[in-house]
Design a protein around this motif. Structure first.
Motif, mmCIF file in Angstrom:
data_model
loop_
_atom_site.group_PDB
_atom_site.id
_atom_site.type_symbol
_atom_site.label_atom_id
_atom_site.label_comp_id
_atom_site.label_asym_id
_atom_site.label_seq_id
_atom_site.Cartn_x
_atom_site.Cartn_y
_atom_site.Cartn_z
ATOM 1 N N LEU A 147 0.859 -1.173 0.000
ATOM 2 C CA LEU A 147 0.000 0.000 0.000
ATOM 3 C C LEU A 147 0.895 1.222 0.000
ATOM 4 O O LEU A 147 1.899 1.274 0.727
ATOM 5 N N LEU A 148 0.543 2.213 -0.817
ATOM 6 C CA LEU A 148 1.363 3.407 -0.944
ATOM 7 C C LEU A 148 0.494 4.649 -0.825
ATOM 8 O O LEU A 148 -0.652 4.668 -1.297
ATOM 9 N N ASN A 149 1.021 5.679 -0.195
ATOM 10 C CA ASN A 149 0.380 6.994 -0.294
ATOM 11 C C ASN A 149 1.066 7.756 -1.409
ATOM 12 O O ASN A 149 1.800 7.172 -2.221
ATOM 13 N N ASP A 150 0.868 9.056 -1.462
ATOM 14 C CA ASP A 150 1.421 9.808 -2.600
ATOM 15 C C ASP A 150 2.921 10.026 -2.510
ATOM 16 O O ASP A 150 3.527 10.600 -3.415
ATOM 17 N N THR A 151 3.574 9.526 -1.425
ATOM 18 C CA THR A 151 5.008 9.767 -1.278
ATOM 19 C C THR A 151 5.828 8.495 -1.077
ATOM 20 O O THR A 151 6.983 8.445 -1.475
ATOM 21 N N SER A 152 5.267 7.466 -0.461
ATOM 22 C CA SER A 152 6.099 6.325 -0.096
ATOM 23 C C SER A 152 5.253 5.084 0.170
ATOM 24 O O SER A 152 4.023 5.131 0.168
ATOM 25 N N ILE A 153 5.965 3.976 0.446
ATOM 26 C CA ILE A 153 5.313 2.726 0.833
ATOM 27 C C ILE A 153 4.779 2.873 2.249
ATOM 28 O O ILE A 153 5.479 3.306 3.155
ATOM 29 N N VAL A 154 3.537 2.477 2.461
ATOM 30 C CA VAL A 154 2.898 2.565 3.765
ATOM 31 C C VAL A 154 2.917 1.216 4.470
ATOM 32 O O VAL A 154 3.072 1.136 5.697
ATOM 33 N N SER A 155 2.761 0.129 3.732
ATOM 34 C CA SER A 155 2.791 -1.202 4.338
ATOM 35 C C SER A 155 3.178 -2.226 3.291
ATOM 36 O O SER A 155 2.996 -2.021 2.083
ATOM 37 N N ILE A 156 3.722 -3.362 3.777
ATOM 38 C CA ILE A 156 4.063 -4.499 2.926
ATOM 39 C C ILE A 156 3.557 -5.757 3.613
ATOM 40 O O ILE A 156 3.732 -5.933 4.822
ATOM 41 N N THR A 157 2.915 -6.620 2.859
ATOM 42 C CA THR A 157 2.541 -7.946 3.348
ATOM 43 C C THR A 157 3.031 -8.981 2.348
ATOM 44 O O THR A 157 2.988 -8.765 1.134
ATOM 45 N N GLU A 158 3.542 -10.108 2.885
ATOM 46 C CA GLU A 158 4.032 -11.199 2.045
ATOM 47 C C GLU A 158 3.438 -12.515 2.531
ATOM 48 O O GLU A 158 3.093 -12.642 3.711
ATOM 49 N N SER A 159 3.349 -13.464 1.633
ATOM 50 C CA SER A 159 2.838 -14.774 2.030
ATOM 51 C C SER A 159 3.375 -15.862 1.127
ATOM 52 O O SER A 159 3.698 -15.622 -0.048
ATOM 53 N N PHE A 160 3.523 -17.063 1.720
ATOM 54 C CA PHE A 160 3.693 -18.293 0.965
ATOM 55 C C PHE A 160 2.425 -19.108 1.133
ATOM 56 O O PHE A 160 1.877 -19.204 2.233
ATOM 57 N N SER A 161 1.961 -19.695 0.054
ATOM 58 C CA SER A 161 0.728 -20.464 0.116
ATOM 59 C C SER A 161 0.766 -21.575 -0.911
ATOM 60 O O SER A 161 1.626 -21.604 -1.796
ATOM 61 N N VAL A 162 -0.180 -22.485 -0.771
ATOM 62 C CA VAL A 162 -0.399 -23.509 -1.783
ATOM 63 C C VAL A 162 -1.758 -23.237 -2.411
ATOM 64 O O VAL A 162 -2.766 -23.134 -1.705
ATOM 65 N N ALA A 163 -1.762 -23.075 -3.730
ATOM 66 C CA ALA A 163 -2.997 -22.789 -4.462
ATOM 67 C C ALA A 163 -3.486 -24.067 -5.149
ATOM 68 O O ALA A 163 -2.687 -24.830 -5.709
ATOM 69 N N TYR A 164 -4.800 -24.263 -5.079
ATOM 70 C CA TYR A 164 -5.433 -25.436 -5.686
ATOM 71 C C TYR A 164 -6.491 -24.959 -6.678
ATOM 72 O O TYR A 164 -7.170 -23.950 -6.452
ATOM 73 N N TRP A 165 -6.629 -25.732 -7.762
ATOM 74 C CA TRP A 165 -7.687 -25.421 -8.733
ATOM 75 C C TRP A 165 -8.297 -26.724 -9.217
ATOM 76 O O TRP A 165 -7.582 -27.665 -9.582
ATOM 77 N N ASP A 166 -9.609 -26.770 -9.168
ATOM 78 C CA ASP A 166 -10.362 -27.931 -9.626
ATOM 79 C C ASP A 166 -11.413 -27.451 -10.619
ATOM 80 O O ASP A 166 -12.108 -26.471 -10.366
ATOM 81 N N LYS A 167 -11.508 -28.133 -11.744
ATOM 82 C CA LYS A 167 -12.428 -27.707 -12.797
ATOM 83 C C LYS A 167 -13.859 -27.606 -12.292
ATOM 84 O O LYS A 167 -14.608 -26.699 -12.673
ATOM 85 N N GLU A 168 -14.266 -28.514 -11.409
ATOM 86 C CA GLU A 168 -15.637 -28.534 -10.923
ATOM 87 C C GLU A 168 -15.819 -27.719 -9.652
ATOM 88 O O GLU A 168 -16.820 -27.040 -9.462
ATOM 89 N N ARG A 169 -14.839 -27.764 -8.747
ATOM 90 C CA ARG A 169 -15.001 -27.168 -7.423
ATOM 91 C C ARG A 169 -14.363 -25.800 -7.275
ATOM 92 O O ARG A 169 -14.545 -25.135 -6.259
ATOM 93 N N GLY A 170 -13.603 -25.362 -8.284
ATOM 94 C CA GLY A 170 -13.050 -24.021 -8.251
ATOM 95 C C GLY A 170 -11.744 -23.917 -7.483
ATOM 96 O O GLY A 170 -11.095 -24.914 -7.168
ATOM 97 N N PRO A 171 -11.331 -22.667 -7.131
ATOM 98 C CA PRO A 171 -10.033 -22.463 -6.482
ATOM 99 C C PRO A 171 -10.114 -22.575 -4.964
ATOM 100 O O PRO A 171 -11.160 -22.367 -4.358
ATOM 101 N N ARG A 172 -8.990 -22.914 -4.360
ATOM 102 C CA ARG A 172 -8.789 -22.875 -2.918
ATOM 103 C C ARG A 172 -7.344 -22.461 -2.674
ATOM 104 O O ARG A 172 -6.479 -22.621 -3.536
ATOM 105 N N GLU A 173 -7.101 -21.963 -1.469
ATOM 106 C CA GLU A 173 -5.738 -21.552 -1.128
ATOM 107 C C GLU A 173 -5.511 -21.778 0.354
ATOM 108 O O GLU A 173 -6.372 -21.468 1.177
ATOM 109 N N VAL A 174 -4.323 -22.329 0.682
ATOM 110 C CA VAL A 174 -3.941 -22.566 2.072
ATOM 111 C C VAL A 174 -2.701 -21.733 2.362
ATOM 112 O O VAL A 174 -1.648 -21.939 1.741
ATOM 113 N N LEU A 175 -2.821 -20.801 3.288
ATOM 114 C CA LEU A 175 -1.709 -19.924 3.655
ATOM 115 C C LEU A 175 -0.759 -20.674 4.579
ATOM 116 O O LEU A 175 -1.168 -21.194 5.614
#
Length: 831
Positions: A147-175
């Motif tokens: 997130l940035l304001n008009d001058t600088s970075i205000v916050s940073i968030t990072e994550s590692f996750s496992v993403a899943y996709w199924d044609k019938e059941r759609g997406p899921r994600e585990v952080l």
């Protein structure tokens, strides 16, 4: 020793491979001639689905299980490059100096159908073939948000996750793991990839809009494609194709896509939403840019390598302006497993995003010991070092303007029946108590800064009220509430005085939540107060709006009487996705007429209509109220409502009542999307149905009303061509509807920036009928009063221009059943 060796072997068997024997390879990807970093260059471990992308400085970092490996770097417009990494070389850093891949072709001249049309037909055809065979995939993902304001970075968030996709059941994600700057709580870090777009999908959700993708089976009906340039990657030709929306009123994309020849696959897209994807005021500007790369990793399925997003949102209106909110995010996906059986556990519930509790609290363990994030840029490293916990987002994006002083930036929830609200209040009270009991030497001591604790708590429990009408004249009152027994027992007392007819208001109530879930509430109480003779679902006679309306010289909307009684009942909140609350109670009441009436108003003494005398007597009845949905009627039409309320009352002489009757009334609101449903706020039909009827001998103080305008102001659901005094009826029925065409009429006239203006065109109309029985006619005649009923059917139609100055709408209505018209204002329809 044997036991120790056996135990070690067992542990090594269960420890994932990434815990040991990993080698980190770092380096930089730049242009050989200019030295410019190649941001987002795709670095792949050859022969695998493992890879990463370079940061804005061209730096990359990747972990491998063992050496040697071959790294391959691919970047559009350059020749791919491979380097074998062996023991010893990894520690020195592996830099890639990329050479442009030049393609000498003549100027593109299009005389017939643009070649991009046949290219995209083939892209869509081939996608349907390989997509039909793609059943599932899972991938490891790394995501970083700023997130940035008009001058600088205000916050940073990072994550590692496992993403899943199924044609019938759609997406899921585990952080799996996360980290963030010190001003963000870990529980507020929801950086992820599953909600991000895959531009190979047929349909994509962008900021609440449902958008057709550029490879949708009917994409040629929605987009104009034109071939702009040939480019090259290695020995392969890449087509650069410009994308423009063909349908001006549909939410679509515009920009550039790159298609690999022979494979006819998307290599990269650089797209932004068209102007239809915008928001009405107070959003002044909303810009989003998307970039995404794809790779088949040597196979047949083209899967996302990354998603990169940049955005800017400006919010404000006259008197209130927020700093621009900048947003950057990218996600990198690798380690794909295609058409494998996905774990059923991730699909056990409907939550697409979940947290792995076994790894999430291990203090960055995955960041430092196993997985490898995309390196931080220099600016991001500085942000991590300098942003501390005191750098709150509220302060960084605090609004400016003369209206700020009227803006309550603190969240205070007053819903007594909501368990979560109760828990928040408990935590708040414990926090306040801890502060009040703090005697540490670091706490500032100011004489008189904090009242004696019991006095302070008593003052916090007091609530004050005031109103004005023609029988109370000026009314002043207060109520006091206390909680006991873990806040499950509530006592409430109220008192006040009507300076007009000179009677006190009083009341006491005891409530008890017997269940831990707080879904059930039992109550008992007694009261003496002013009541309205004709019940309105829309207006509250005690509101500031009603008091101001009367003080400014307008006729009083209601008639009044005095009620004294007792009640005993139960309220139940039904566990359901729809909010359902049922209330049943026994009421024992004495009703009496009020003779006093004042003529006063601030603008002079108007001629007030008489306050109708009721049928005095005892009314003992069982009352049932059921509400379904969220009750947003107090927004006066600014927000669409979906709810239903039903009231049933049964009185009988067997209960000691002077009247025997059964009365039922209802109020129903429904919002129905109609056209352009892919937009964030589609065209919609808003409907209000209200009515009531009875059996038996109904007293006039139990009549219902058909709501009408107050002065020049009319909320949704009230009739505009009748003012100040509602229609009443022992039986009544009204239907009111309006269709919001949003900005479509203005866009049809050629105003392309109309969505940003927020102006809306609304058509509306309604019909109503009310009547009273002969017995009630006699009561009104006895008091020389003419009841206000429709005398036939009241019908009107009209149109409005809404969102003027983001606050108001101007209404023009014509009465159909008799000559009459009206021009007035109401609150703008926002949602």
């Amino acid at each position: 020793m044997l036991k120790t060796g056996y135990l070690t072997a067992v542990l090594l068997f269960f420890i994932p491979n990434w815990i040991y024997a990993q080698v980190t390879i770092t380096g930089k990807v730049t242009d050989r001639l200019t030295g410019e970093p190649l941001s987002a260059a795709h670095v792949i471990v050859k022969g695998t689905y493992k890879g990463t992308i370079a940061n804005v400085d061209g730096e990359y970092s990747i972990k491998v299980d063992r050496l040697p490996v071959t790294l391959s770097v691919r970047y559009l417009g350059y020749n791919s490059k491979e380097i074998e990494v062996v023991e010893g070389s990894a520690a020195q850093g592996i830099d890639f100096l990329m050479e442009e891949s030049l393609l000498e072709l003549g100027e593109i001249t299009v005389t017939g159908e643009d070649p991009a049309i046949s290219i995209m037909k083939e892209v869509i055809r081939r996608k349907q073939i390989w997509r039909a065979k793609l059943e599932t995939y899972q991938a490891e993902a790394y995501t970083r948000q700023q997130l940035l304001n008009d001058t600088s970075i205000v916050s940073i968030t990072e994550s590692f996750s496992v993403a899943y996709w199924d044609k019938e059941r759609g997406p899921r994600e585990v952080l799996k793991s996360r980290r963030q700057t010190a001003n963000i709580e870990g529980s507020d870090n929801f950086a992820g990839v599953s909600y991000l777009p895959n531009f190979y999908d047929d349909d994509l959700e962008i900021a609440g809009f449902d958008v057709r993708g550029v490879t949708h089976p009917r994409a040629l009906s929605f987009y104009n494609f034109s071939l702009k340039e040939y480019r090259k990657i290695d020995d392969d030709v890449v087509y650069e194709i410009e994308v423009k929306p063909k349908k001006p009123f549909q939410p679509l994309f515009e920009g550039t896509i790159w298609v690999l020849d022979l494979e006819y696959a998307l290599l990269e897209v650089e797209l932004k939403p068209n102007k239809v994807i915008s928001f009405p005021p107070p959003v002044q500007d909303f810009d989003l840019y998307y970039r995404q790369q794809f790779s088949n990793y040597g196979g047949e399925y083209w899967l996302p390598v990354d998603v990169r997003i940049e955005g800017l949102v400006k919010v404000g209106f006259i008197g209130l302006r927020f700093p621009p909110i900048g947003f950057k995010q990218f996600s990198r996906m690798d380690e794909y497993q295609v058409n494998q059986t996905l774990p059923d556990s991730v699909y056990n519930d409907n939550d697409w995003f979940s947290v792995d509790s076994t790894t999430i609290n291990l203090s960055d363990s995955l960041f430092v010991s196993s997985l490898e994030p995309v390196p931080l840029s220099q600016e991001e490293e500085i942000a991590y070092e300098t942003i501390d916990s005191t750098t709150s987002l509220e302060e960084e994006f605090r609004p400016k303007g003369f209206l700020v002083r009227f803006l309550d930036l603190d969240d205070d929830d007053d819903d007594d029946d909501d368990e979560e609200a109760e828990n928040r209040r408990d935590r708040s009270n414990r926090s306040n108590e801890a502060v009040s009991n703090d005697t540490s030497s670091t706490s500032p001591k100011r004489k008189g800064a904090r009242p004696f604790r019991p006095v302070r708590k008593a003052l916090q429990s007091l609530d004050y009220s005031a109103r004005y009408n023609r029988v109370d004249a000026f009314f002043a009152g207060a109520s006091y509430e206390r909680r006991f027994l873990d806040r499950r027992l509530r006592t409430r007392f109220n008192g006040g005085y009507s300076f007009g007819y000179e009677e006190p208001t009083y009341g006491a109530e005891v409530s008890w939540w017997p269940l831990k879930s707080r879904r059930m509430l039992t109550y008992a109480g007694y009261y003496g107060e002013t009541a309205t003779r004709n019940h309105s679902y829309l207006y509250n006679f005690g509101s500031v709006f009603s008091s101001f309306f009367i003080l400014s010289g307008n006729q009083d909307y209601f008639d009044y009487y005095r009620v004294e009684g007792a009640k005993l009942g139960m309220r139940w909140r039904v566990p359901s996705s729809a909010r359902i609350i049922a209330d049943a109670g026994m009421y024992l009441e004495e009703h009496s007429s009020i003779d006093f009436m004042t003529q006063y108003s601030v603008l002079g003494d108007p001629t007030r209509r008489r306050n109708t005398q009721i049928e005095d007597g005892t009314l003992n009845a069982l009352r049932v109220n059921i509400k379904i949905g969220e009750d947003d009627r107090d927004t006066f039409g600014a927000i669409g409502v979906n709810m239903f309320e039903l009231d049933i009352e049964q009185a009988h002489d067997a209960l000691g009542s002077d009247w025997s009757f059964t009365r039922a009334s209802f109020d129903f609101y429904r919002r129905i999307p109609t056209f352009y449903k892919r937009r964030f706020i589609p065209n919609a039909l808003e409907v209000r149905l209200s009515g009531g009827t009875y059996l038996g001998d109904l007293p006039i103080q139990r009549n219902g009303v058909v709501d009408v305008r107050k002065g020049i102001f009319t909320p949704f659901g009230a009739f505009k061509t009748r003012g100040n005094i509602p229609y009443e009826g022992a039986s009544y029925l009204s239907a009111y509807a309006e269709h919001n065409f949003r900005t479509i009429p203005f866009e049809l006239l050629g105003w392309r920036n109309a969505p940003k203006s927020g102006l809306s065109m609304i058509a509306f109309g309604g019909v109503a009928h009310s009547w009273i029985p002969d017995e009630q006619e006699e009561v009104f005649n006895r008091d020389f009063v003419t009841p206000f009923i429709t005398d036939g059917t009241h019908a009107e139609v009209g149109f409005s221009v809404s969102n003027i100055f983001s606050l108001f709408r101007v209404d023009a209505a014509v009465r159909v059943d008799q000559p009459n018209y009206f021009i007035g204002i109401s609150l703008a329809r926002i949602f």
